[in-house]
Design an enzyme around this catalytic site. Structure first.
Site, PDB file in Angstrom:
ATOM      1  N   LYS A  80       0.808  -1.495   0.480  1.00  0.00           N
ATOM      2  CA  LYS A  80       0.120   0.095   0.086  1.00  0.00           C
ATOM      3  C   LYS A  80       0.749   1.276  -0.298  1.00  0.00           C
ATOM      4  O   LYS A  80       0.400   2.051  -0.346  1.00  0.00           O
ATOM      5  CB  LYS A  80      -1.239  -0.038   0.978  1.00  0.00           C
ATOM      6  CG  LYS A  80      -2.314  -1.204   1.203  1.00  0.00           C
ATOM      7  CD  LYS A  80      -3.212  -0.852   2.038  1.00  0.00           C
ATOM      8  CE  LYS A  80      -4.118  -2.130   2.499  1.00  0.00           C
ATOM      9  NZ  LYS A  80      -4.965  -1.495   3.167  1.00  0.00           N
TER      10      LYS A  80
ATOM     11  N   SER B 169      -0.616   1.309   5.406  1.00  0.00           N
ATOM     12  CA  SER B 169      -0.977   0.523   6.784  1.00  0.00           C
ATOM     13  C   SER B 169      -2.067  -1.051   6.336  1.00  0.00           C
ATOM     14  O   SER B 169      -3.049  -0.690   5.855  1.00  0.00           O
ATOM     15  CB  SER B 169      -1.399   1.332   7.849  1.00  0.00           C
ATOM     16  OG  SER B 169      -2.617   0.344   9.443  1.00  0.00           O
ATOM     17  N   ASP B 170      -1.227  -1.886   7.105  1.00  0.00           N
ATOM     18  CA  ASP B 170      -3.025  -2.894   7.101  1.00  0.00           C
ATOM     19  C   ASP B 170      -3.441  -3.583   8.798  1.00  0.00           C
ATOM     20  O   ASP B 170      -2.736  -3.741   9.135  1.00  0.00           O
ATOM     21  CB  ASP B 170      -2.774  -3.785   6.030  1.00  0.00           C
ATOM     22  CG  ASP B 170      -3.817  -4.830   5.480  1.00  0.00           C
ATOM     23  OD1 ASP B 170      -5.184  -4.091   4.794  1.00  0.00           O
ATOM     24  OD2 ASP B 170      -3.972  -6.064   6.390  1.00  0.00           O
ATOM     25  N   THR B 171      -4.528  -3.753   8.883  1.00  0.00           N
ATOM     26  CA  THR B 171      -5.041  -4.779   9.890  1.00  0.00           C
ATOM     27  C   THR B 171      -5.919  -5.921   9.825  1.00  0.00           C
ATOM     28  O   THR B 171      -6.526  -5.564   8.460  1.00  0.00           O
ATOM     29  CB  THR B 171      -5.827  -3.644  10.160  1.00  0.00           C
ATOM     30  OG1 THR B 171      -5.217  -3.085  11.101  1.00  0.00           O
ATOM     31  CG2 THR B 171      -6.904  -4.251  11.770  1.00  0.00           C
TER      32      THR B 171
END
Length: 194
Positions: A56, A75-77
């Site tokens: 990303k 960011s990734d969750t």
């Protein structure tokens, strides 16, 4: 250095704003990178979430080609229960299935944050253990009807109505919301962004 958030998430935008501690000179823009979020065969959850955050950030960097000295945060969750990645629900039935699976159990929320600049990409991973209380079918139905879980990994938002289901957390609250503040501040500080 021009800070860019590679996300349109209102939660990430709000959290990144907090890092500026109200200073008018702390500014950033947003871009919406488009990446393939399909897990690779055999990819571990930790590796998957870190790869997505980096991709990303790099895709966001590519969108900033005309900008002077961009530094792009991606960011990734993900939510992980018994080594299974629970992403965003595809529909209401899926959200209900996920919430039933989380009911009365502990799960791990992993958020990776990446900072990409022209010459390097740095990634941090944060993990938080979240324990849910036992949920009734009525709780699940009412929560899903609110539509809150529909755009969230693991089908809940700790900062909203879903916080009613959280018995305890061990670790970073901001990780669960979607942008770990301490680690993000460290990345920005290392890049000379304050």
């Amino acid at each position: 250095m021009n800070l860019v958030l590679a996300s349109t998430s209102p939660r990430r935008k709000e959290l990144l704003t907090h890092i500026g501690l109200g200073r008018a000179e702390f500014r950033f823009t947003q871009v919406a990178p488009d990446i393939d979020e399909t897990p690779k065969a055999g990819e571990l959850p930790r590796d998957y979430v870190q790869r997505l955050a980096a991709e990303k950030a790099l895709a966001g960097l590519a969108l900033c080609s005309g900008m002077s000295q961009p530094a792009v945060l991606g960011s990734d969750t993900i939510v992980v229960l018994e080594n299974e990645i629970l992403g965003k629900p595809v529909d209401e039935a899926d959200a209900k299935r996920v919430l039933r699976a989380l009911s009365g159990k502990a799960h791990t929320v992993m958020t990776a944050v990446a900072l990409a600049k022209a010459d390097q990409t740095s990634v941090r991973l944060v993990e938080t253990l979240v324990r849910f209380c036992v949920l009734s079918d009525a709780d699940i139905d009412a929560y899903v009807a609110s539509q809150e879980p529909m755009d969230k990994a693991g089908s809940y938002g700790i900062q909203g109505l879903g916080g009613c289901f959280v018995e305890s957390i061990e670790g970073s609250y901001s990780c669960v919301v979607g942008l770990p503040l301490v680690e993000t501040r460290e990345l920005l500080s290392e890049a000379g962004i304050r």
